[in-house]
Scaffold this motif. Structure first.
Motif, PDB file in Angstrom:
ATOM      1  N   SER A  92       7.732  84.074  56.202  1.00 14.48           N
ATOM      2  CA  SER A  92       8.866  83.163  56.367  1.00 14.48           C
ATOM      3  C   SER A  92       8.812  81.991  55.390  1.00 14.48           C
ATOM      4  CB  SER A  92       8.928  82.641  57.807  1.00 14.48           C
ATOM      5  OG  SER A  92       7.842  81.765  58.076  1.00 14.48           O
ATOM      6  N   TYR A 123      13.651  82.371  58.185  1.00 10.00           N
ATOM      7  CA  TYR A 123      13.626  83.781  58.579  1.00 10.00           C
ATOM      8  C   TYR A 123      12.531  84.496  57.800  1.00 10.00           C
ATOM      9  CZ  TYR A 123      16.685  84.115  54.438  1.00 10.00           C
ATOM     10  OH  TYR A 123      17.231  84.003  53.196  1.00 10.00           O
ATOM     11  N   TRP A 168      16.906  86.313  63.329  1.00 11.36           N
ATOM     12  CA  TRP A 168      16.512  87.705  63.553  1.00 11.36           C
ATOM     13  C   TRP A 168      17.444  88.318  64.590  1.00 11.36           C
ATOM     14  CZ3 TRP A 168      13.357  89.744  60.191  1.00 11.36           C
ATOM     15  CH2 TRP A 168      12.803  91.006  60.420  1.00 11.36           C
TER      16      TRP A 168
END
Length: 488
Positions: free
Chosen positions: A143, A184, A300
């Motif tokens: 991430s 993310y 997600w």
């Protein structure tokens, strides 16, 4: 103003599932009488489906290797047996060692998962001030927001030059981030090469020296090495440029060892996985951090239970299908070099781990063969794993007009797709002709998804708070003789 579209990173799972949906060979109807025969049957199918020259597997249970074997040949031209001491490159399964090494350094007090990388590597900088927010944990759960892979001269033959890792900081210095750190998870080789440098800086040792001292020696793993290490290169299974060429290639080497350069026997890799079942190597707190579903904490998909990706620290997925749907935590990591392919699956609650390594082939088939071996081993314990799958129930419906605005081109980790709608509201997804993609036409359903006629695939458009629209795809594939592949 045109909506900016982004293809969800989990599309990689769908594209791979499509590629594996119709193996070239069908499993024969064979009566299998023993565990050994069942395991050999599974790895043989994985090897034949993927076109591997050789494949070896090992099953670790409760502290020891209980089953191991192989299929194929060590070499196309040399008369040598494919024995237990044969080494393979484990590719990106090396990332699991790197994550464990970082967690070990956390336990030693050298750093924490939330320590900014720039504090450990003062020379680390980027042309984007947000780099200062990248933490060690973000390297391990993908991430960080790094572009992904700027590797140069890392995938080599018979060359142990570490320049690819040594020059990473210089390459990153001119780059910007593609996302806010922590927003993310998208797979990043550069993140793990940076983590390799973190291990060296925090430990004061060369990466492999620390891995050997902190992980391999305590775990009594004597058959795990790196390019240039103290081992006989002739132990490496031979690799080839093409199915017809009898000439073996030079040694397959990766200069980014912490990202993908480690070699191991199947037994050593399975035993390393076994060490992550209990607290002999890492503390419970470290294991809990390693096996948490970090991907789900950022941007997600909500419906991600069967996803092929669900990142932990060092793991591609911490709830691998079909184990996850049966309440069994399954940790999985795949790996690929130029010619080697690997799969490691760990079931911590059942004290089990399996490794499947091949020369040539496909790492996903190796993982599915490993899953089949674990399903059979659990069955011997009286534990049944339900391998059935189906898309959520829904009915065809009229397409809402608002969805038409989602037409456009979606780009992501694995390529591009163009989404368009016909007058009847059907969705067509097409890859660029240069990439050989065949168009898919899908029908709208009342749960907001688009589906094909065979009910093995669904697609959804998901508008997010960041103003972008993501294309989410979910698919299942049956692989004869192996476990099904659930991917999203």
């Amino acid at each position: 103003m045109r909506i900016q579209h982004t293809l969800s990173a989990v599309l990689a799972g769908l594209l791979l599932a499509a590629a594996l949906s119709a193996p070239a060979l069908a499993a024969e109807d064979t009566r299998i009488r023993t565990r050994e025969e069942a395991a050999r049957h599974a790895v043989r199918l994985a090897a034949e489906y993927g076109g591997a020259d050789s494949i070896r597997y090992a099953l670790w249970e409760g502290g020891e290797i209980t089953l191991q074997g192989g299929w194929g040949v060590y070499s196309r031209s040399e008369n040598r047996a494919l024995t237990e001491d044969i080494l393979y490159g484990v590719g990106s399964v090396s990332k699991t060692y790197t994550a464990a090494a970082v967690l070990k350094l956390c336990e030693e007090g050298a750093l924490t998962l939330e320590t900014p990388v720039a504090e450990i590597l003062p020379e680390f900088c980027m042309a984007d001030e947000r780099y200062q927010s990248i933490t060690v944990r973000m390297l391990l759960d993908h991430s960080s927001g790094l572009m992904g892979d700027s590797t140069r001269n890392a995938f080599l033959f018979d060359d142990t030059d570490p320049q690819a890792a040594d020059a990473l900081l210089r390459r990153l210095a001119t780059q910007r981030l593609k996302a806010e750190p922590g927003a993310y998870c998208v797979y990043s080789n550069d993140g793990y090469t940076l983590a390799e440098l973190v291990v060296e800086a925090a430990s004061g040792m060369e990466y492999m020296d620390y891995v050997r001292a902190a992980l391999l020696a305590p775990g009594e793993l004597a058959d795990t090495f790196a390019p240039g290490g103290d081992f006989d290169p002739d132990r490496l299974a031979r690799t080839y440029a093409s199915p017809q060429d009898p000439r073996a290639l030079p040694q397959d080497t990766l200069g980014i060892v912490g990202t993908g350069g480690i070699y191991a026997t199947a037994a050593d890799l399975a035993s390393f996985g076994g060490l992550l079942c209990g607290t002999e190597l890492l503390s419970r707190a470290s294991l809990d951090a390693m096996t948490a579903d970090w991907a789900a904490r950022g941007l997600w998909p909500e419906d991600s239970a069967d996803d092929q990706l669900g990142y932990g620290l060092g793991w591609d997925n911490v709830h691998m299908f079909p184990f996850g749907q049966n309440g069994i935590q399954a940790l999985v990591k795949g790996g690929d070099t130029l010619r080697y392919h690997a799969g490691l699956i760990v079931l911590p609650e059942h004290d089990m781990a399996v490794a499947v390594l091949s020369s040539g082939g496909v790492s996903t088939y190796n993982q599915l063969a490993g899953a089949r071996i674990l399903v059979d081993a659990l069955a011997q314990r009286g534990i049944t794993v339900d391998e059935s799958w189906s898309l959520p129930e829904a009915e065809p419906a009229r397409l809402p007009q608002a969805v038409l605005s989602y037409a456009g081109t979606y780009a992501g980790l694995t390529g591009m797709l163009t989404a368009s709608f016909d007058e009847a509201g059907a969705l067509t997804l097409a890859a660029p002709a240069a990439l050989g993609g065949a168009p898919m036409t899908l029908t709208y359903y009342d749960d907001g998804s688009f589906r094909g006629e065979e009910e093995t695939l669904l697609v959804k458009f998901i508008p997010e708070e960041n103003g972008r629209v993501y294309l989410y795809e979910k698919a299942y594939s049956d692989i004869p003789g192996l476990v099904p592949l659930g991917a999203a």
